[in-house]
Each structure stands twice: as C-alpha cells, then as structure tokens.
Design a protein around this motif. Structure first.
Motif, PDB file in Angstrom:
ATOM      1  N   VAL A 234       0.777  -1.094   0.056  1.00 20.64           N
ATOM      2  CA  VAL A 234      -0.007   0.041  -0.230  1.00 20.64           C
ATOM      3  C   VAL A 234       0.818   1.256  -0.239  1.00 20.64           C
ATOM      4  O   VAL A 234       0.141   2.522   0.536  1.00 20.64           O
ATOM      5  N   ALA A 235       1.971   1.191  -0.471  1.00 20.06           N
ATOM      6  CA  ALA A 235       2.965   2.294  -0.402  1.00 20.06           C
ATOM      7  C   ALA A 235       2.724   3.503  -1.166  1.00 20.06           C
ATOM      8  O   ALA A 235       2.805   4.712  -0.580  1.00 20.06           O
ATOM      9  N   ASN A 236       1.826   3.287  -2.148  1.00 19.37           N
ATOM     10  CA  ASN A 236       1.584   4.377  -3.247  1.00 19.37           C
ATOM     11  C   ASN A 236      -0.134   4.590  -3.013  1.00 19.37           C
ATOM     12  O   ASN A 236      -0.645   5.091  -4.077  1.00 19.37           O
ATOM     13  N   ALA A 237      -0.764   4.025  -2.108  1.00 22.23           N
ATOM     14  CA  ALA A 237      -2.109   3.853  -2.037  1.00 22.23           C
ATOM     15  C   ALA A 237      -2.625   5.134  -1.382  1.00 22.23           C
ATOM     16  O   ALA A 237      -1.745   5.742  -0.280  1.00 22.23           O
ATOM     17  N   PRO A 238      -3.884   5.638  -0.990  1.00 16.87           N
ATOM     18  CA  PRO A 238      -4.365   6.706  -0.328  1.00 16.87           C
ATOM     19  C   PRO A 238      -4.471   6.342   0.885  1.00 16.87           C
ATOM     20  O   PRO A 238      -4.477   5.085   1.199  1.00 16.87           O
ATOM     21  N   PRO A 239      -4.543   7.286   1.914  1.00 12.10           N
ATOM     22  CA  PRO A 239      -4.805   6.896   3.302  1.00 12.10           C
ATOM     23  C   PRO A 239      -5.814   5.877   3.641  1.00 12.10           C
ATOM     24  O   PRO A 239      -5.704   5.113   4.770  1.00 12.10           O
ATOM     25  N   ALA A 240      -6.751   6.014   3.081  1.00 12.33           N
ATOM     26  CA  ALA A 240      -8.022   5.379   3.587  1.00 12.33           C
ATOM     27  C   ALA A 240      -7.682   3.847   3.170  1.00 12.33           C
ATOM     28  O   ALA A 240      -8.254   2.902   3.811  1.00 12.33           O
ATOM     29  N   LYS A 241      -6.988   3.397   2.292  1.00 13.38           N
ATOM     30  CA  LYS A 241      -6.429   1.962   2.074  1.00 13.38           C
ATOM     31  C   LYS A 241      -5.284   1.716   3.026  1.00 13.38           C
ATOM     32  O   LYS A 241      -4.911   0.599   3.073  1.00 13.38           O
ATOM     33  N   VAL A 298      -7.051   4.944  14.590  1.00 15.06           N
ATOM     34  CA  VAL A 298      -7.562   6.012  14.877  1.00 15.06           C
ATOM     35  C   VAL A 298      -6.597   7.202  14.991  1.00 15.06           C
ATOM     36  O   VAL A 298      -6.754   8.302  14.336  1.00 15.06           O
ATOM     37  N   ALA A 299      -5.211   7.025  15.542  1.00 15.54           N
ATOM     38  CA  ALA A 299      -4.232   8.127  15.605  1.00 15.54           C
ATOM     39  C   ALA A 299      -3.987   8.170  14.024  1.00 15.54           C
ATOM     40  O   ALA A 299      -3.571   9.487  13.683  1.00 15.54           O
ATOM     41  N   MET A 300      -3.730   7.289  13.460  1.00 18.04           N
ATOM     42  CA  MET A 300      -3.411   7.640  12.034  1.00 18.04           C
ATOM     43  C   MET A 300      -4.567   8.214  11.150  1.00 18.04           C
ATOM     44  O   MET A 300      -4.135   9.419  10.368  1.00 18.04           O
ATOM     45  N   GLY A 301      -5.633   7.885  11.404  1.00 14.09           N
ATOM     46  CA  GLY A 301      -6.696   8.722  10.564  1.00 14.09           C
ATOM     47  C   GLY A 301      -6.867  10.140  11.156  1.00 14.09           C
ATOM     48  O   GLY A 301      -7.040  11.197  10.149  1.00 14.09           O
ATOM     49  N   MET A 306      -5.610  15.734   8.967  1.00 12.49           N
ATOM     50  CA  MET A 306      -5.032  17.224   9.307  1.00 12.49           C
ATOM     51  C   MET A 306      -4.102  17.374   8.164  1.00 12.49           C
ATOM     52  O   MET A 306      -3.906  18.483   7.627  1.00 12.49           O
ATOM     53  N   ASN A 307      -3.451  16.289   7.504  1.00 11.10           N
ATOM     54  CA  ASN A 307      -2.313  16.688   6.629  1.00 11.10           C
ATOM     55  C   ASN A 307      -2.852  15.905   5.261  1.00 11.10           C
ATOM     56  O   ASN A 307      -1.966  16.226   4.341  1.00 11.10           O
ATOM     57  N   GLY A 308      -3.844  15.152   5.032  1.00 11.11           N
ATOM     58  CA  GLY A 308      -4.139  14.758   3.752  1.00 11.11           C
ATOM     59  C   GLY A 308      -3.484  13.649   3.177  1.00 11.11           C
ATOM     60  O   GLY A 308      -3.314  13.165   2.121  1.00 11.11           O
ATOM     61  N   THR A 309      -2.341  13.214   4.089  1.00 12.64           N
ATOM     62  CA  THR A 309      -1.516  12.190   3.627  1.00 12.64           C
ATOM     63  C   THR A 309      -0.797  11.458   4.984  1.00 12.64           C
ATOM     64  O   THR A 309      -1.017  12.160   6.145  1.00 12.64           O
ATOM     65  N   LEU A 310      -0.420  10.086   4.897  1.00  6.78           N
ATOM     66  CA  LEU A 310       0.418   9.634   5.961  1.00  6.78           C
ATOM     67  C   LEU A 310       1.638   9.811   6.024  1.00  6.78           C
ATOM     68  O   LEU A 310       2.484   9.479   6.702  1.00  6.78           O
ATOM     69  N   ASN A 311       2.291  10.500   4.912  1.00  6.62           N
ATOM     70  CA  ASN A 311       3.732  10.844   4.683  1.00  6.62           C
ATOM     71  C   ASN A 311       4.087  11.488   5.974  1.00  6.62           C
ATOM     72  O   ASN A 311       3.733  12.543   6.393  1.00  6.62           O
TER      73      ASN A 311
END
Length: 407
Positions: A234-241, A298-301, A306-311
C-alpha cells in the motif's frame, strides 16, 4: 518498488537456500528439543472449573478450564490454562482421541485468553463436529495468556513456547481424564494457531504419545517478509487504504515487542516505534488485538485528516528488524518447519489473504521441502484469511479424522 519486493523475496529465500546447502545435514536429525519429554509431576493444578461463557452443553459432556503445568520459555515450570471439551458419547476402548485446537491472535494480555471470552461461532461449529466424532478437544490459551498468576506476558509467536503449550496441555488433559482419553492426538490451528500447530508437530515428541499429524490454516511464518511486503503493498495507496494495513502491521509488531519484553526487559517500545506511536504500542500489554488495532488506526486517521497524507507519520523505527533480539526472533524463534517433520502436515492457504500473504506460505512450503518435509499444500486464489478457515471446516475435520484413523 519492484526492486524492493524482489529484495524482500530474496532475503526470505535465504532461509531456503541455507537449508539446501547445510553441509551438516541437520535436516535429517530431529531437533534436540524433541527429546525433552514432559515428566512434570501432577500436571493438573487444582480442579478444572466450568467454562460457561459460550454454552456448549448441547454438544459437550464437560466444558472446563483446566489449569496445568508446562515448561515455559525460560526453561522453568509455569502454569497455563486450556479449555477442554469432552464428547457426550461413551469413551471407546482405548479412549477418546484428542484434537488440540490452536487459536489465532487475540493479544498477549491475560484478558485476551480464549478461556476468558465468548467463542467465535465458526470455532464453536468446528469443535461441535469434533465432539460429534467422539474426540476430546483441548484448546490451550498458550503460555502467559490467561495464566493464573498474571505474572508474565504471552511470548507471542514464539514457536517453541506455543508447541510446548500444546503438548503439555495434551499431557495434562490425559492425566485428568485417565483411561477415557486415547494416546492418539492431532493438532489443528489457524493463523497464529496454524503456526502453533506446526510448532506442535516439531515438538510432538515432548508429549511422548501417539501424535498423528497437523492441519494448519494460513499459518504465520516469515514474519519479516509479511511486515515488509505489507508495507510495500500500500506504499502508493491513499490513506483510506493504507490505514487498515498499517494499523494491522503495527499491531502485530507491538504484540511481538510485548512478547519479547517478557524475556528481554531491556527492550523498549521506543526502540521499535517512533514517538508518540510508542505510547500506543505499549498498550499491547494491557489490551487485546482488536482494541490495539483500533487505537493505531484512529491515530493515523487523525493525522491523515489534518495533513491529507500519511507521509511523515511516525510509525516504526527504520531498521528495527535488524536489532539482534528482533532479528533472532524473526529468523529463528518464530519460524516453523526449519527441521524435517516426518508426520503428516496439511496446510490451507488463500491467495486473497492480506494478513498472511500467500507469498509467505509459499516460502514456508519451500522451506519445508528443502528440509525433506512433505506438506499437503492446498490453495485457492479466492480464499482470504478468514474464509480459508471458515469454508474448509468440514475438510479440516475430515483431515483430522483421517490422521487419527491411520495406523
């Protein structure tokens, strides 16, 4: 990305290549642990107590929680707990055969023990089928999980600990039931329990009984490969995935850390997880698998919102799998089928499994073959982690019956 996947697969294959080129030919010798026969005196502690969280009265004559003595990971005698279910049919000549059921991941804290919780309906259905065939079902919680003293954490995914948890539970059950129980037994397990059942195969001689074989469904193995491949998937997937995958991976990593800390107290969560995620990870010692996964998610969500990404989200420390205690665990202490097993083994694995990807079980099967172990390896591209078990309950029961019927 493809290069990274190839690297992961090559690293995993290193175990297989090592097995093939072992000039000492250790694969033809049983592990020294297999001569460690259980001679524990009075293995049953006290009187078994009724298990009533799931009503088994329609299918079982007795449903109890049995406290027993086992040899722990430290080499010392410890107490552990196991569910035991007996059939309603009269014991035949020679006694009821025994099926040891090894459960999947629940957590490492005592509150997560199956004997302290309601049973999954699919597992209840399988146990009912075994009881209808006239088999005793022994379902250990594993070392440190539900143990009476609340003194230790479960050594999560430690193969020897799980194997001894099973063998010693079987020995204690026979001690309790006397001549009503046969010396014949098999091990069956799913996920973590699939790995544990393979551990029972490796250490079966400890029980000094008539062990007949193992059925393992989606067994955990090659944990470094699972963690690395999960990241890449899931390295290039959106945060929801990404979030459900990352939360699951981090949950398993936290449980591994908690289990290692029992015998390695100097290992800290901030060696494995970045701050402040290490504060979530340490909850592995007090909450169960599902709750811990939700906390990570939850913490990742919140971060993604806030950031639109998990990067940049602080997850695991780079290179944590190279820490000596972690590396030894991943390469050796958690890995099944690194010795030759001559008794029957059947493995079920789904191609749609994202918890234990088929690439890991393919590598496990290849390792087994390299050591001369024959595995009846059954796959289906549509099975996921749960359906590989749920859709094969009748087959699993039939496999166990065939093993127990063999002379």
């Amino acid at each position: 990305m493809k290069k990274n996947v190839l690297t992961v697969l090559m690293l995993s294959s290193g175990l297989i290549l090592t097995a093939c080129n072992d000039s000492n030919n250790d694969s033809e010798r049983p592990p020294s642990d297999n001569i460690d026969v259980n001679h524990i005196k009075d293995p049953v502690v006290g009187t078994p107590t009724a298990y009533s969280l799931t009503d088994m009265s329609a299918i079982a004559a007795d449903s109890v929680v049995l406290t027993y003595k086992m040899k722990g990971i430290s080499g010392n005698e410890v107490q552990a707990t196991s569910l035991v279910f007996t059939p309603k049919t009269a014991a035949p000549a020679g006694g009821w055969p025994i099926v040891a059921w090894a459960h999947g991941t629940t957590g490492v804290a005592d509150i997560c023990a199956p004997s302290r919780n309601v049973m999954n309906p699919a597992i209840q259905s399988m146990i009912a089928k075994f009881l209808a065939l006239g088999y005793v079902v022994v379902a250990p919680d594993y070392e440190g999980l539900g143990e009476p003293g609340n003194k230790e954490l479960h050594p999560f995914l430690n193969l020897k600990s799980e194997g001894y948890s099973i063998t010693d539970a079987v020995v204690a059950t026979r001690n309790w039931l006397g001549n009503k129980a046969s010396s014949k037994w098999v091990a069956v397990g799913h996920s973590q329990g699939g790995q544990a059942a393979l551990g029972a195969a490796q250490y079966a001689a400890r029980a000094n009984l008539d062990y007949k074989g193992t059925v393992a469904v989606a067994p955990a193995s090659h944990l470094g490969l699972i963690l690395s491949a999960g990241e890449l998937s899931v390295a290039n997937a959106p945060p929801a995935k990404q979030i459900p995958v990352y939360a699951s991976l981090d949950t398993f990593t936290a449980l591994i850390t908690a289990g290692l800390r029992d015998t390695n107290p100097n290992l800290t969560y901030n060696q494995i997880f970045k701050s402040p995620t290490d504060q979530i990870a340490q909850n592995a010692e007090t909450v169960c698998y599902d709750t811990l996964g939700q906390q990570f998610g939850v913490a990742m969500g919140k971060y993604a919102a806030m950031n639109g990404t998990l990067n940049g989200y602080p997850r695991t420390v780079d290179g944590f799998m190279s820490l000596p205690v972690v590396k030894t665990f991943l390469d050796k202490d958690s890995q099944a089928l690194q010795v030759q097993i001559k008794t029957p083994i059947t493995i079920y694995q789904g191609g749609a499994d994202t918890t234990v990807p088929i690439v890991a079980t393919n590598a496990l099967n290849a390792t087994a073959q390299a050591f001369g172990t024959q595995v009846n390896y059954i796959t289906n591209p549509s099975w996921d982690h749960n359906t590989a078990y749920a859709l094969n309950i009748d087959n699993i029961v039939a496999d166990a019956k065939e093993m127990l019927s063999a002379r």
